[in-house]
Write an enzyme that holds these catalytic residues in place. Structure first.
Site, PDB file in Angstrom:
ATOM      1  N   GLU A 177     121.112  15.242  17.487  1.00 18.05           N
ATOM      2  CA  GLU A 177     120.495  16.373  16.803  1.00 18.05           C
ATOM      3  C   GLU A 177     121.509  17.319  16.154  1.00 18.05           C
ATOM      4  OE1 GLU A 177     118.619  16.943  20.547  1.00 18.05           O
ATOM      5  OE2 GLU A 177     116.667  17.212  19.619  1.00 18.05           O
ATOM      6  N   GLN A 236     108.191   9.208  23.794  1.00 17.28           N
ATOM      7  CA  GLN A 236     109.631   9.291  24.019  1.00 17.28           C
ATOM      8  C   GLN A 236     109.945   9.349  25.515  1.00 17.28           C
ATOM      9  OE1 GLN A 236     109.860  12.246  20.178  1.00 17.28           O
ATOM     10  NE2 GLN A 236     111.649  12.351  21.513  1.00 17.28           N
ATOM     11  N   ARG A 274     114.006  17.606  15.871  1.00 15.94           N
ATOM     12  CA  ARG A 274     115.425  17.289  16.044  1.00 15.94           C
ATOM     13  C   ARG A 274     116.211  18.552  16.380  1.00 15.94           C
ATOM     14  NH1 ARG A 274     117.833  12.457  12.346  1.00 15.94           N
ATOM     15  NH2 ARG A 274     119.382  11.795  13.846  1.00 15.94           N
ATOM     16  N   CYS A 275     115.887  19.135  17.511  1.00 10.10           N
ATOM     17  CA  CYS A 275     116.242  20.527  17.741  1.00 10.10           C
ATOM     18  C   CYS A 275     116.976  20.853  19.021  1.00 10.10           C
ATOM     19  CB  CYS A 275     114.948  21.313  17.802  1.00 10.10           C
ATOM     20  SG  CYS A 275     113.925  20.703  19.138  1.00 10.10           S
TER      21      CYS A 275
HETATM   22  N1  MCN Z   1     126.147   7.854  20.536  1.00  5.29           N
HETATM   23  C1  MCN Z   1     127.446   7.345  20.537  1.00  5.29           C
HETATM   24  N2  MCN Z   1     128.483   8.144  20.967  1.00  5.29           N
HETATM   25  C2  MCN Z   1     128.268   9.417  21.376  1.00  5.29           C
HETATM   26  C3  MCN Z   1     126.964   9.960  21.328  1.00  5.29           C
HETATM   27  C4  MCN Z   1     125.909   9.137  20.922  1.00  5.29           C
HETATM   28  O1  MCN Z   1     127.634   6.201  20.145  1.00  5.29           O
HETATM   29  N3  MCN Z   1     129.276  10.178  21.809  1.00  5.29           N
HETATM   30  C5  MCN Z   1     125.004   7.026  20.163  1.00  5.29           C
HETATM   31  C6  MCN Z   1     124.068   6.830  21.347  1.00  5.29           C
HETATM   32  O2  MCN Z   1     124.474   5.930  22.275  1.00  5.29           O
HETATM   33  C7  MCN Z   1     122.749   6.567  20.683  1.00  5.29           C
HETATM   34  C8  MCN Z   1     122.809   7.498  19.474  1.00  5.29           C
HETATM   35  O3  MCN Z   1     124.216   7.692  19.203  1.00  5.29           O
HETATM   36  O4  MCN Z   1     122.653   5.225  20.293  1.00  5.29           O
HETATM   37  C9  MCN Z   1     122.155   8.876  19.756  1.00  5.29           C
HETATM   38  O5  MCN Z   1     122.586   9.285  21.032  1.00  5.29           O
HETATM   39  P1  MCN Z   1     122.296  10.686  21.738  1.00  5.29           P
HETATM   40  O6  MCN Z   1     123.010  11.758  21.037  1.00  5.29           O
HETATM   41  O7  MCN Z   1     122.544  10.487  23.179  1.00  5.29           O
HETATM   42  O8  MCN Z   1     120.744  10.965  21.491  1.00  5.29           O
HETATM   43  P2  MCN Z   1     119.496  10.190  22.110  1.00  5.29           P
HETATM   44  O9  MCN Z   1     119.763   8.763  22.143  1.00  5.29           O
HETATM   45  O10 MCN Z   1     119.054  10.882  23.333  1.00  5.29           O
HETATM   46  O11 MCN Z   1     118.447  10.400  20.961  1.00  5.29           O
HETATM   47  C10 MCN Z   1     117.708  11.593  20.862  1.00  5.29           C
HETATM   48  C11 MCN Z   1     117.991  12.329  19.575  1.00  5.29           C
HETATM   49  C12 MCN Z   1     116.895  13.292  19.325  1.00  5.29           C
HETATM   50  S1  MCN Z   1     116.531  14.395  20.564  1.00  5.29           S
HETATM   51  C13 MCN Z   1     116.158  13.262  18.176  1.00  5.29           C
HETATM   52  S2  MCN Z   1     114.990  14.467  17.952  1.00  5.29           S
HETATM   53  C14 MCN Z   1     116.370  12.223  17.203  1.00  5.29           C
HETATM   54  C15 MCN Z   1     117.742  11.648  17.256  1.00  5.29           C
HETATM   55  O12 MCN Z   1     118.129  11.377  18.512  1.00  5.29           O
HETATM   56  N4  MCN Z   1     115.352  11.399  16.900  1.00  5.29           N
HETATM   57  C16 MCN Z   1     115.642  10.233  16.219  1.00  5.29           C
HETATM   58  N5  MCN Z   1     118.008  10.682  16.351  1.00  5.29           N
HETATM   59  C17 MCN Z   1     117.000   9.878  15.901  1.00  5.29           C
HETATM   60  N6  MCN Z   1     117.258   8.765  15.193  1.00  5.29           N
HETATM   61  C18 MCN Z   1     116.253   7.952  14.836  1.00  5.29           C
HETATM   62  N7  MCN Z   1     116.557   6.829  14.135  1.00  5.29           N
HETATM   63  N8  MCN Z   1     114.965   8.214  15.146  1.00  5.29           N
HETATM   64  C19 MCN Z   1     114.619   9.328  15.828  1.00  5.29           C
HETATM   65  O13 MCN Z   1     113.360   9.572  16.152  1.00  5.29           O
HETATM   66 CU1  CUM Z   2     114.068  18.717  19.933  1.00  5.05          CU
HETATM   67  S1  CUM Z   2     113.577  17.020  18.986  1.00  5.05           S
HETATM   68 MO1  CUM Z   2     114.532  15.689  20.099  1.00  5.05          MO
HETATM   69  O1  CUM Z   2     114.754  16.715  21.405  1.00  5.05           O
HETATM   70  O2  CUM Z   2     113.342  14.670  20.650  1.00  5.05           O
END
Ligand code: MCN
Ligand code: CUM
Length: 783
Positions: free
Chosen positions: A737, A217, A367-368
């Site tokens: 998360e 990641q 996912r925390c």
């Molecule tokens: N998004 C959006 N509008 C927002 C916030 C987010 O459209 N206001 C969209 C983002 O652009 C992105 C998605 O939603 O395409 C998730 O965005 P974000 O909340 O920024 O999270 P990350 O992209 O940093 O993803 C990490 C998060 C984590 S930490 C875990 S754990 C997890 C999760 O995402 N693991 C996943 N969702 C997952 N989903 C899939 N399919 N697989 C994982 O391993």
């Molecule tokens: Cu805490 S699970 Mo996500 O932060 O990759």
């Protein structure tokens, strides 16, 4: 117009799905190189033992076995230990002692995967069993079996961490009219991504260059770690390329460095051949890092009228044999101090003690958002305990106490500055949607008939987007993130970012941010991540930080491009730049809409007809250090029915209202919430990893580690409110998360609510039929 561009707020279909639904994704195991060797790992059957001897002779005789690697072989290379992200160290292979069941003991490199597995079977290890400690509370008692003999400190205590006003909190409790206390255990669980972990390491002896494809990641951080760990072997950072191809789910489990990665890299450097290691399902579930395992004791002080005043929490954290958690360096218990949740406590104090046990490294992720799940579960459970004590409706008690919308930005008693929120609005919407008042009436009627129905609420506050570099680093590397945007002459765009999707849809959503800022259709924008040779440096995707941090970088880089583009547009329009404005996705001469230039026209001019004295080209980079975290929130309401015969909990309805500020892609966010809710349901009712007294894993296969399937998963009902983040360039907060953080308390609260009239105040998760049936029997309520 907006729909064609596919900008912010549009449910653009996921670009990456074109390859995924055709089975054309490219994962690590799809990488096949000429002459590639395969690595497999021998693992310890015992949880704590002295290694008296490892006999590799039979394995080495198997045709096709190229090498067997033991800890002793790694000593001259100084690779038998590696640093963890938490400044602890972890064995790559043991030289004399194993500390948990399924720990790596030796590696076999062979010409074929199955030959490597045969080699593993042929390795004979002579173990002398040692006493085992699996319970962190016992591990911290004097005289407990010592897990880590290598440390100077001769006990199992890893660290103590505390935050808040201890004296003030103690006084508030002494003076309080009402105090409720609840012990909770949040069990050890494990993410079960569709794809397990793996690596292909390829060392080119002539160029001295190492290329690795791996399920990570955080590719850039991994490259730096490899350079730091193996620099003495000549692996310099500019000669290391980490490629993180498509990833079949990460959920935090693909943040750490596992010994298998190091072994494959070492084997490739030693043999000069590419080496592949792909973990099997049992290894993944038995040996990779685990989440939660928090023993929490929480107290809440309030006035008789329900006004919450103070919070006091003491926790023992089981980190297994190595503290390999992936938390920001300053916070060994992650962001657990978001535990004050949605409520304005005047005083609070939190302390956490980390303990070593003979279990695989814990404290990673599921996912925390860095321990936020544990925090949200505790506070939302505790609020219900208080409601029960005061005989108040739990919705009313929450409404009475919420931090009011006018109080934002709000600084919590544990020091976090919440950016924005409107908790009452989210809860009201959830209550309306589910028909809360009606459900309470139905519950009363059912109770009178002896039927068990419960309603549970969770109004959680999340904390995501690490982070401001003043607070957040991992091993000293600041947690900013980056974006690089290049607009080609024909108006097509390449975006490269420092984060790395594992299924979240970044190729689509980051394209949408650029589309919105530049007025270029999202179809014309390619988004690339995960290759350290091409992408700008970033800290990776976890803690829902991609949108808050890399999303900010992307918007700002696009705005830098727009600034330059404006000058070019003015040149083309023969106007003063001050008379040119960006309107309807075009540059227009103010007040003369017919005189305009599109971004595509400007892009062509940037390479063919740019103003004299200006640099050619149209590109920009931004490294974004956010001023604060983002604080998404939500209110979830769950309705359960309980079978008095079997003790089975059935989720009848679940309404989730989420607020993640400005939404880039509503369809993707809904998908994130559906997945997240299911991963919140999992530990609430099903998943748990336990160990027997000898440290044998119970639940090391899918036969007894119960993942919820479509059969168990209810039909989630979602809704949203939108409270933009005031400091984020597009007002977005993270969301990936939230649902996993918020859901378990709603479910547990619903079950307890169904049984509260019997005198039940708390049940530890997972709430299995067996546990419920036992409670029903104890209270004479079983059928
Ligand atoms: N998004 C959006 N509008 C927002 C916030 C987010 O459209 N206001 C969209 C983002 O652009 C992105 C998605 O939603 O395409 C998730 O965005 P974000 O909340 O920024 O999270 P990350 O992209 O940093 O993803 C990490 C998060 C984590 S930490 C875990 S754990 C997890 C999760 O995402 N693991 C996943 N969702 C997952 N989903 C899939 N399919 N697989 C994982 O391993
Ligand atoms: Cu805490 S699970 Mo996500 O932060 O990759």
């Amino acid at each position: 117009m907006a729909v064609e561009i596919g900008g912010i707020g549009q449910s653009v279909k996921r670009k990456e799905d074109a390859r995924f639904i055709r089975g054309k994704g490219k994962y690590v195991d799809d990488v096949k190189l000429p002459g590639m060797l395969y690595l497999d790992i021998a693992r310890s059957p015992l949880a704590h033992a002295r290694i008296k001897n490892i006999d590799t002779s039979k394995a080495l005789k198997i045709p096709g076995v190229v090498a067997v690697i033991t800890g002793k072989d790694l000593v001259p290379l100084n690779l038998h230990w590696m640093p963890t992200l938490m400044s602890d160290k972890q064995m790559v292979l043991p030289t004399d002692t194993v500390l948990y069941q399924a720990q790596e003991v030796a590696a076999v490199v062979a010409t074929e995967r199955y030959i490597a597995a045969d080699g593993v079977d042929a390795i004979e290890v002579d173990y002398e069993p040692l006493p085992v400690v699996v319970d962190p509370i016992k591990a911290l008692q004097p005289g407990a079996t010592l897990v880590r003999e290598d440390r100077e400190q001769k006990d199992n205590h890893i660290w103590h961490w505390e935050v808040g006003d201890k004296a003030g909190t103690d006084k508030a409790f002494k003076d309080a009219e009402v105090v409720v206390k609840q012990d909770l255990y949040i069990p050890r669980i494990h993410v079960s991504s569709i794809e397990t972990c793996g690596i292909v390491a390829s060392f080119d002896k002539v160029e001295g260059k190492l290329t690795v494809w791996m399920t990570t990641q955080a590719p850039h951080a991994i490259r730096t770690v490899i350079a730091l760990v193996a620099g003495h072997l000549g692996l310099a950072e500019h000669k290391i390329r980490v490629i993180s191809p498509d990833i079949g789910g990460g959920f935090g489990g693909k943040v750490p460095v596992y010994p298998g990665y190091v072994l494959a890299i070492g084997a490739s450097v030693l043999t000069g051949a590419p080496v592949k290691w792909i973990e099997d399902r049992a290894e993944n579930i038995q040996a990779d890092s685990f989440a939660r395992d928090y023993h929490i004791s929480a107290e809440l002080a309030a006035k008789k009228d329900g006004t919450m005043q103070a919070l006091r929490v003491k926790t023992i954290a089981d980190h297994g044999a190595f503290d390999a958690a992936a938390n920001p360096s300053k916070y060994p218990a992650g962001l657990f101090h978001i535990i004050t949740g949605s409520y304005p406590f005047q005083k609070s104090f939190v302390e956490v003690d980390g303990a070593y046990t003979n279990k695989p490294p814990g404290g990673i992720a599921y996912r925390c958002s860095f321990r936020v799940t544990e925090a949200a579960f505790t506070i939302e459970r505790l609020v219900d305990v208080l409601a029960l004590e005061l005989k108040k409706d739990p919705a009313e008690l929450r409404m009475q106490n919420f931090i009011p919308p006018t109080a934002f930005p709000y600084t919590s008693s544990l020091g976090w500055e919440y950016d924005s929120g409107d908790y009452g609005r989210a809860l009201r919407l959830a209550m309306d949607k589910i028909g809360y008042a009606e459900l309470r009436k139905e519950q009363a009627a059912k109770r009178a008939k002896g039927e068990l129905m419960g309603i549970g609420i969770s109004s959680f506050t999340e904390i995501v987007g690490a982070g401001p570099s003043k607070n957040f680093d991992i091993l000293g590397i600041k947690m900013f993130d980056s974006a690089e945007i290049r607009v080609h002459p024909t108006g097509k765009v390449m975006v490269r970012i420092g984060v790395k999707s594992q299924g979240q849809g970044h190729e689509t959503t980051f394209g949408q941010i650029v589309a919105e800022e530049l007025g270029i259709p999202v179809a014309d924008i390619a988004v690339e991540e995960g290759d350290t040779d091409t992408a700008p440096y970033g800290l990776g995707t976890y803690a829902s930080r991609s949108t808050p941090v890399a999303g900010g970088a992307t918007a700002i880089a696009a705005r830098k491009i727009r600034e330059k583009a404006k000058l070019i547009a003015a040149h083309l329009l023969e106007a003063d730049p001050d008379d040119v404005e960006w309107k309807d996705y075009k540059f227009q001469v103010k007040g003369v809409p017919t005189k305009s230039k599109t971004m595509q026209e400007v892009a062509f001019a940037a390479y063919t007809n740019h103003p004299q004295g200006m640099e050619a080209g149209l590109e920009a980079v931004d490294y974004y250090d956010p001023p604060n975290l983002t604080f998404p929130f939500g209110s979830y309401i769950c309705v359960v029915d309980i079978d008095r015969g079997t003790g089975e909990v059935k989720i009848r309805r679940f309404v989730a209202v989420d607020d993640c500020g400005t939404i880039i892609n509503p369809m993707i966010v809904e998908g994130q919430i559906h997945g997240g809710l299911t991963m919140g349901l999992a530990p609430a009712l099903y998943e748990q990893i336990t160990y027997d007294e000898q440290g044998n894993i119970q639940g090391g296969t899918f036969m007894d580690y119960l993942l919820p399937t479509a059969m168990e998963t209810p039909s989630w009902e979602t809704a949203k409110t939108t409270t933009p983040s005031p400091h984020h360039p597009i007002g977005a907060k993270g969301v990936g998360e939230s649902a996993t953080v918020g859901a378990p308390a709603a479910i547990a609260n619903a079950v307890v609510d169904a049984l509260a009239h019997l005198g039940v105040r708390h049940i530890d998760i997972p709430i299995t039929p067996w546990k419920v049936q036992k409670i029903l029997k104890e209270h004479g309520a079983a059928e």
